[in-house]
Design a protein around this motif. Structure first.
Motif, PDB file in Angstrom:
ATOM      1  N   THR A  46      21.986  15.560  20.499  1.00  0.00           N
ATOM      2  CA  THR A  46      22.209  13.792  20.992  1.00  0.00           C
ATOM      3  C   THR A  46      21.508  12.930  20.467  1.00  0.00           C
ATOM      4  OG1 THR A  46      20.907  14.408  22.551  1.00  0.00           O
ATOM      5  CG2 THR A  46      22.686  14.154  23.667  1.00  0.00           C
ATOM      6  N   SER A  47      20.565  13.859  19.833  1.00  0.00           N
ATOM      7  CA  SER A  47      20.015  12.362  18.899  1.00  0.00           C
ATOM      8  C   SER A  47      19.460  13.306  18.172  1.00  0.00           C
ATOM      9  CB  SER A  47      19.135  11.686  19.343  1.00  0.00           C
ATOM     10  OG  SER A  47      17.957  12.547  19.916  1.00  0.00           O
ATOM     11  N   HIS A  48      18.449  12.814  16.487  1.00  0.00           N
ATOM     12  CA  HIS A  48      17.979  13.252  15.735  1.00  0.00           C
ATOM     13  C   HIS A  48      17.031  12.537  15.039  1.00  0.00           C
ATOM     14  CE1 HIS A  48      21.923  15.609  14.921  1.00  0.00           C
ATOM     15  NE2 HIS A  48      20.955  15.917  14.535  1.00  0.00           N
ATOM     16  N   LYS A  49      15.298  13.314  15.253  1.00  0.00           N
ATOM     17  CA  LYS A  49      14.319  11.829  14.548  1.00  0.00           C
ATOM     18  C   LYS A  49      12.950  13.336  13.974  1.00  0.00           C
ATOM     19  CE  LYS A  49      13.622  12.104  19.286  1.00  0.00           C
ATOM     20  NZ  LYS A  49      14.255  11.207  20.131  1.00  0.00           N
ATOM     21  N   HIS A  50      12.303  12.182  13.463  1.00  0.00           N
ATOM     22  CA  HIS A  50      11.018  13.059  12.748  1.00  0.00           C
ATOM     23  C   HIS A  50      10.230  12.722  13.790  1.00  0.00           C
ATOM     24  CE1 HIS A  50      12.757  13.107   8.376  1.00  0.00           C
ATOM     25  NE2 HIS A  50      12.825  11.668   8.893  1.00  0.00           N
ATOM     26  N   GLY A  51       9.310  14.197  13.776  1.00  0.00           N
ATOM     27  CA  GLY A  51       8.127  14.231  14.205  1.00  0.00           C
ATOM     28  C   GLY A  51       7.020  12.777  14.278  1.00  0.00           C
ATOM     29  N   PRO A  52       6.181  12.687  15.227  1.00  0.00           N
ATOM     30  CA  PRO A  52       4.837  12.056  15.048  1.00  0.00           C
ATOM     31  C   PRO A  52       4.161  12.124  13.580  1.00  0.00           C
ATOM     32  CG  PRO A  52       4.555  12.721  17.052  1.00  0.00           C
ATOM     33  CD  PRO A  52       5.631  13.655  15.908  1.00  0.00           C
ATOM     34  N   ASN A  53       4.048  11.456  13.069  1.00  0.00           N
ATOM     35  CA  ASN A  53       2.738  11.005  12.012  1.00  0.00           C
ATOM     36  C   ASN A  53       1.918  12.677  11.653  1.00  0.00           C
ATOM     37  OD1 ASN A  53       5.190   9.275  10.674  1.00  0.00           O
ATOM     38  ND2 ASN A  53       3.821   7.704  10.853  1.00  0.00           N
ATOM     39  N   CYS A  54       2.000  12.739  10.681  1.00  0.00           N
ATOM     40  CA  CYS A  54       0.407  13.366  10.716  1.00  0.00           C
ATOM     41  C   CYS A  54       0.178  14.603  11.998  1.00  0.00           C
ATOM     42  CB  CYS A  54      -0.910  13.218  10.572  1.00  0.00           C
ATOM     43  SG  CYS A  54      -1.098  12.010   8.739  1.00  0.00           S
ATOM     44  N   SER A  55       1.373  15.079  12.748  1.00  0.00           N
ATOM     45  CA  SER A  55       1.917  16.222  13.424  1.00  0.00           C
ATOM     46  C   SER A  55       2.257  17.045  12.986  1.00  0.00           C
ATOM     47  CB  SER A  55       2.583  15.473  14.979  1.00  0.00           C
ATOM     48  OG  SER A  55       4.283  15.592  13.843  1.00  0.00           O
ATOM     49  N   GLY A  56       2.484  17.257  11.324  1.00  0.00           N
ATOM     50  CA  GLY A  56       3.725  19.225  11.381  1.00  0.00           C
ATOM     51  C   GLY A  56       4.528  19.272  11.847  1.00  0.00           C
ATOM     52  N   ILE A  57       5.328  18.071  12.524  1.00  0.00           N
ATOM     53  CA  ILE A  57       6.774  18.347  12.902  1.00  0.00           C
ATOM     54  C   ILE A  57       6.860  17.304  12.477  1.00  0.00           C
ATOM     55  CG2 ILE A  57       8.494  18.121  15.448  1.00  0.00           C
ATOM     56  CD1 ILE A  57       5.473  18.404  17.299  1.00  0.00           C
ATOM     57  N   HIS A  58       8.740  18.234  10.988  1.00  0.00           N
ATOM     58  CA  HIS A  58       8.873  17.671  10.638  1.00  0.00           C
ATOM     59  C   HIS A  58      10.248  17.411  11.257  1.00  0.00           C
ATOM     60  CE1 HIS A  58      11.561  17.080   7.026  1.00  0.00           C
ATOM     61  NE2 HIS A  58      12.194  17.581   7.653  1.00  0.00           N
ATOM     62  N   LYS A  59      11.238  17.755  11.977  1.00  0.00           N
ATOM     63  CA  LYS A  59      11.773  17.173  13.071  1.00  0.00           C
ATOM     64  C   LYS A  59      12.281  17.631  14.638  1.00  0.00           C
ATOM     65  CE  LYS A  59      16.109  19.495  10.962  1.00  0.00           C
ATOM     66  NZ  LYS A  59      16.991  19.920  10.668  1.00  0.00           N
ATOM     67  N   VAL A  60      12.441  16.909  14.870  1.00  0.00           N
ATOM     68  CA  VAL A  60      13.745  17.115  16.627  1.00  0.00           C
ATOM     69  C   VAL A  60      14.717  16.595  16.577  1.00  0.00           C
ATOM     70  CG1 VAL A  60      12.259  16.573  18.435  1.00  0.00           C
ATOM     71  CG2 VAL A  60      10.463  16.208  17.157  1.00  0.00           C
TER      72      VAL A  60
ATOM     73  N   ARG B 128      14.584  19.223  23.994  1.00  0.00           N
ATOM     74  CA  ARG B 128      14.432  19.012  22.067  1.00  0.00           C
ATOM     75  C   ARG B 128      13.849  20.652  21.805  1.00  0.00           C
ATOM     76  NH1 ARG B 128      10.482  13.385  22.386  1.00  0.00           N
ATOM     77  NH2 ARG B 128      12.836  12.231  22.025  1.00  0.00           N
ATOM     78  N   VAL B 129      14.098  20.496  19.961  1.00  0.00           N
ATOM     79  CA  VAL B 129      13.585  21.442  19.173  1.00  0.00           C
ATOM     80  C   VAL B 129      12.796  20.844  18.556  1.00  0.00           C
ATOM     81  CG1 VAL B 129      14.856  23.038  17.848  1.00  0.00           C
ATOM     82  CG2 VAL B 129      15.767  22.838  20.480  1.00  0.00           C
ATOM     83  N   ALA B 130      11.861  21.213  18.706  1.00  0.00           N
ATOM     84  CA  ALA B 130      11.128  20.507  17.272  1.00  0.00           C
ATOM     85  C   ALA B 130      10.863  22.018  16.014  1.00  0.00           C
ATOM     86  CB  ALA B 130       9.435  20.039  18.308  1.00  0.00           C
ATOM     87  N   LEU B 131      10.734  20.931  14.837  1.00  0.00           N
ATOM     88  CA  LEU B 131      10.659  22.326  13.723  1.00  0.00           C
ATOM     89  C   LEU B 131       9.511  22.287  13.076  1.00  0.00           C
ATOM     90  CD1 LEU B 131      13.985  23.181  13.200  1.00  0.00           C
ATOM     91  CD2 LEU B 131      12.728  24.463  13.858  1.00  0.00           C
ATOM     92  N   ASP B 132       9.020  23.169  12.302  1.00  0.00           N
ATOM     93  CA  ASP B 132       8.508  22.379  11.288  1.00  0.00           C
ATOM     94  C   ASP B 132       8.185  21.945   9.823  1.00  0.00           C
ATOM     95  OD1 ASP B 132       8.074  25.162  10.855  1.00  0.00           O
ATOM     96  OD2 ASP B 132       5.630  25.413  10.438  1.00  0.00           O
ATOM     97  N   GLY B 133       9.557  22.331   9.475  1.00  0.00           N
ATOM     98  CA  GLY B 133      10.214  22.535   8.467  1.00  0.00           C
ATOM     99  C   GLY B 133      12.005  21.723   8.518  1.00  0.00           C
ATOM    100  N   THR B 134      13.027  22.706   7.799  1.00  0.00           N
ATOM    101  CA  THR B 134      13.597  22.127   7.344  1.00  0.00           C
ATOM    102  C   THR B 134      14.951  22.134   7.331  1.00  0.00           C
ATOM    103  OG1 THR B 134      13.693  22.380   4.973  1.00  0.00           O
ATOM    104  CG2 THR B 134      12.894  20.449   5.419  1.00  0.00           C
ATOM    105  N   ALA B 135      15.189  23.807   8.498  1.00  0.00           N
ATOM    106  CA  ALA B 135      16.192  24.900   8.579  1.00  0.00           C
ATOM    107  C   ALA B 135      16.905  23.359   9.534  1.00  0.00           C
ATOM    108  CB  ALA B 135      15.814  25.977   9.643  1.00  0.00           C
ATOM    109  N   TRP B 136      18.405  23.950   9.615  1.00  0.00           N
ATOM    110  CA  TRP B 136      19.440  23.596  10.273  1.00  0.00           C
ATOM    111  C   TRP B 136      19.608  24.775  11.884  1.00  0.00           C
ATOM    112  CZ3 TRP B 136      22.904  20.062   9.326  1.00  0.00           C
ATOM    113  CH2 TRP B 136      24.273  19.633  10.073  1.00  0.00           C
ATOM    114  N   VAL B 137      18.940  23.202  12.410  1.00  0.00           N
ATOM    115  CA  VAL B 137      19.241  23.665  14.179  1.00  0.00           C
ATOM    116  C   VAL B 137      20.570  23.942  14.772  1.00  0.00           C
ATOM    117  CG1 VAL B 137      18.360  23.603  16.192  1.00  0.00           C
ATOM    118  CG2 VAL B 137      16.924  23.150  14.396  1.00  0.00           C
ATOM    119  N   ASP B 138      21.119  24.662  15.412  1.00  0.00           N
ATOM    120  CA  ASP B 138      21.754  24.970  16.375  1.00  0.00           C
ATOM    121  C   ASP B 138      21.912  25.559  17.617  1.00  0.00           C
ATOM    122  OD1 ASP B 138      24.818  24.373  15.498  1.00  0.00           O
ATOM    123  OD2 ASP B 138      24.098  25.767  13.336  1.00  0.00           O
TER     124      ASP B 138
END
Length: 179
Positions: free
Chosen positions: A134-148, A113-123
């Motif tokens: 294989t999938s995209h999702k948000h991090g846990p609420n209030c974690s600071g992780i924007h996307k995984v 997994r690649v977790a980010l705190d921002g809205t950058a495009w990931v390759d």
């Protein structure tokens, strides 16, 4: 009366300084409503709470600096105009955005997994080709992780390309497979 006005003015100035210092954190996705909220951390993302290692991303064909899976990195990106990416992302970069590359080594095949705190495009790039996620999702609420973003990876060294980031720095965590 003058003393009270002076104290009020000092309070206003102090509040303005605090808001100015906190603004970058809010801009990075920290939600003020999360203050005091306990985060429910899944086992694979608990490393997010560790101190992030500072890294400056590569901007061209030179070897990208390495980040370690399982350890968060605070990656400094460059203005997109000065960056030659390994592959062209499918989403065109917006004005005033940042980009760069880092590398990471996968010792054994598995789901990463690649977790980010921002809205950058990931390759995730190998041999000049962007790999399908294989999938995209948000991090846990209030974690600071924007996307995984999840990838199935074989053993080897990969380039992690970050682009279209509105922020000049992004915290990244490459999460290895969980046992």
């Amino acid at each position: 009366m003058a003393r009270e006005k002076g104290m009020v003015m000092r309070g206003v100035v102090l509040a303005m300084v605090v808001m100015t210092l906190a603004a970058p954190a809010w801009a990075q996705g920290a939600d003020p409503s999360c203050k005091g909220v306990a985060v429910e951390w899944p086992a694979d993302l608990k490393a997010w709470r560790l101190a992030a290692v500072p890294v400056t991303a590569a901007t061209g064909s030179a070897a990208a600096p390495s980040i370690a899976p399982g350890s968060p990195a605070r990656v400094t990106l460059a203005p997109k105009e000065g960056v030659a990416l390994a592959v062209n992302p499918p989403k065109p970069a917006a004005d005033k955005t940042y980009a760069g590359t880092v590398s990471f080594t996968v010792p054994m095949a598995g789901p990463y997994r690649v977790a980010l705190d921002g809205t950058a495009w990931v390759d995730v790039v190998m041999d000049g080709k962007s790999l399908d996620s294989t999938s995209h999702k948000h991090g846990p609420n209030c974690s600071g992780i924007h996307k995984v973003v999840d990838f199935g990876l074989a053993a080897g060294t990969y380039v992690l390309q970050l682009s279209n980031s509105p922020a000049a720095t992004v915290t990244v965590l490459v999460v290895p497979p969980q046992n």
